[in-house]
Design a protein around this motif. Structure first.
Motif, mmCIF file in Angstrom:
data_model
loop_
_atom_site.group_PDB
_atom_site.id
_atom_site.type_symbol
_atom_site.label_atom_id
_atom_site.label_comp_id
_atom_site.label_asym_id
_atom_site.label_seq_id
_atom_site.Cartn_x
_atom_site.Cartn_y
_atom_site.Cartn_z
ATOM 1 N N SER A 36 -27.474 63.921 4.062
ATOM 2 C CA SER A 36 -28.505 62.667 5.052
ATOM 3 C C SER A 36 -27.713 61.771 4.264
ATOM 4 C CB SER A 36 -30.021 62.871 4.066
ATOM 5 O OG SER A 36 -30.911 61.734 4.362
ATOM 6 N N THR A 38 -28.933 57.084 4.163
ATOM 7 C CA THR A 38 -29.315 56.332 4.319
ATOM 8 C C THR A 38 -28.686 54.795 3.902
ATOM 9 O OG1 THR A 38 -30.604 56.637 2.940
ATOM 10 C CG2 THR A 38 -31.749 54.242 3.430
ATOM 11 N N THR A 39 -28.024 53.810 5.140
ATOM 12 C CA THR A 39 -26.846 52.642 5.452
ATOM 13 C C THR A 39 -27.575 51.289 6.012
ATOM 14 O OG1 THR A 39 -25.393 51.742 5.594
ATOM 15 C CG2 THR A 39 -25.889 53.700 7.392
ATOM 16 N N ALA A 45 -24.237 54.151 10.720
ATOM 17 C CA ALA A 45 -25.436 54.755 11.210
ATOM 18 C C ALA A 45 -24.684 55.631 13.138
ATOM 19 C CB ALA A 45 -26.886 54.043 10.917
ATOM 20 N N LEU A 46 -24.763 54.415 13.655
ATOM 21 C CA LEU A 46 -23.935 55.352 14.854
ATOM 22 C C LEU A 46 -23.157 56.510 15.139
ATOM 23 C CD1 LEU A 46 -24.785 51.965 16.816
ATOM 24 C CD2 LEU A 46 -25.227 54.114 17.268
ATOM 25 N N SER A 49 -24.286 59.042 12.656
ATOM 26 C CA SER A 49 -25.071 60.116 13.503
ATOM 27 C C SER A 49 -25.038 61.023 14.374
ATOM 28 C CB SER A 49 -26.225 59.180 14.267
ATOM 29 O OG SER A 49 -25.684 58.026 15.298
ATOM 30 N N CYS A 50 -23.450 60.850 15.202
ATOM 31 C CA CYS A 50 -23.958 62.132 15.904
ATOM 32 C C CYS A 50 -22.803 63.636 15.626
ATOM 33 C CB CYS A 50 -22.305 61.578 16.591
ATOM 34 S SG CYS A 50 -20.740 60.776 15.994
ATOM 35 N N VAL A 54 -25.958 65.919 9.698
ATOM 36 C CA VAL A 54 -26.286 64.528 9.072
ATOM 37 C C VAL A 54 -27.122 64.021 9.576
ATOM 38 C CG1 VAL A 54 -25.201 61.886 8.678
ATOM 39 C CG2 VAL A 54 -23.451 64.480 8.944
ATOM 40 N N THR A 55 -28.770 63.453 8.553
ATOM 41 C CA THR A 55 -29.491 62.721 9.041
ATOM 42 C C THR A 55 -28.896 61.007 8.543
ATOM 43 O OG1 THR A 55 -30.576 63.655 7.335
ATOM 44 C CG2 THR A 55 -31.199 65.053 9.589
ATOM 45 N N VAL A 56 -29.590 60.346 9.405
ATOM 46 C CA VAL A 56 -29.367 59.404 9.216
ATOM 47 C C VAL A 56 -30.996 57.936 9.236
ATOM 48 C CG1 VAL A 56 -28.498 57.219 9.645
ATOM 49 C CG2 VAL A 56 -27.178 58.911 10.557
ATOM 50 N N ASP A 57 -30.906 57.359 7.672
ATOM 51 C CA ASP A 57 -32.308 56.601 8.165
ATOM 52 C C ASP A 57 -31.382 55.164 8.219
ATOM 53 O OD1 ASP A 57 -33.899 58.376 7.503
ATOM 54 O OD2 ASP A 57 -33.016 59.206 5.865
ATOM 55 N N LEU A 58 -32.005 53.987 8.546
ATOM 56 C CA LEU A 58 -31.212 52.666 9.201
ATOM 57 C C LEU A 58 -32.615 51.713 8.274
ATOM 58 C CD1 LEU A 58 -29.132 51.024 10.037
ATOM 59 C CD2 LEU A 58 -30.325 50.600 11.912
#
Length: 188
Positions: A36, A38-39, A45-46, A49-50, A54-58
């Motif tokens: 996971s 966070t950025t 993030a882009l 995120s593909c 991987v999970t992404v928090d912006l």
């Protein structure tokens, strides 16, 4: 390599701050493991995120035109409620007297908040940023657990980091390597 970093952080929560160096780290994330991220970097993030694992928090806030990152001003409560296993922190400058510094007050405030919420801080910067300082203080050198830099770092900078308890890792095109030791067990 970034893949080696990913292997060591399976199932981890990490924060990757925006910088050209951390973007290079993100380019090497393969998505082989569940992580996971966070950025504050929309570009980063882009990029990750593909990847399906991987999970992404912006982190939200005002976009800083010059660096294409958010300043985190709309993420205060979120940052205060989040904790990460590791923060990969691209640095503006690092100096013994001034410590870790940033190019502006808002980024320095965001950096302090993020670095206060992690178990481990891995600083990433090329050797040209060592021995310099910018106009906004983030904190002392001791905030770093590890510093990844290039083999062109001056010996006095590496010595200063070790004296402050920072593990130094030298990166090259072939990958990352712990700083070499001399025959007597000391580091150069």
């Amino acid at each position: 390599t970034a893949n080696g970093i990913e292997d060591g952080l399976v199932g981890s929560e990490m924060c990757i701050r925006d910088s050209s160096t951390t973007l290079q780290l993100a380019l090497g994330i393969t998505g082989e493991h569940q992580i996971s991220v966070t950025t504050n970097s929309p570009e980063l993030a882009l990029l990750v995120s593909c990847l399906p694992t991987v999970t992404v928090d912006l982190l939200g806030g005002r976009m800083i035109r010059e660096s294409q990152e958010t300043d985190g001003t709309l993420s205060g409560d979120a940052i205060d409620s989040l904790f990460w296993d590791v923060v990969f922190y691209g640095m503006t400058a690092l100096d013994e007297q001034h410590g870790i510094t940033s190019a502006g007050h808002a980024p320095a405030m965001l950096d302090r908040r993020i670095l206060a919420h992690t178990r481990k801080v891995v600083g990433l910067c090329d050797s040209s940023k060592l021995g310099l300082y910018a106009n906004a203080r983030v904190g002392p050198v001791e905030m770093l657990d590890v510093l990844v830099t290039d083999a062109n770092a001056r010996p006095q900078h590496l010595r200063m980091l070790r004296e402050h308890g920072v593990e130094v890792v030298l990166a090259s095109r072939e990958g990352v390597h712990p700083e070499p030791e001399t025959a007597d067990g000391d580091r150069p």
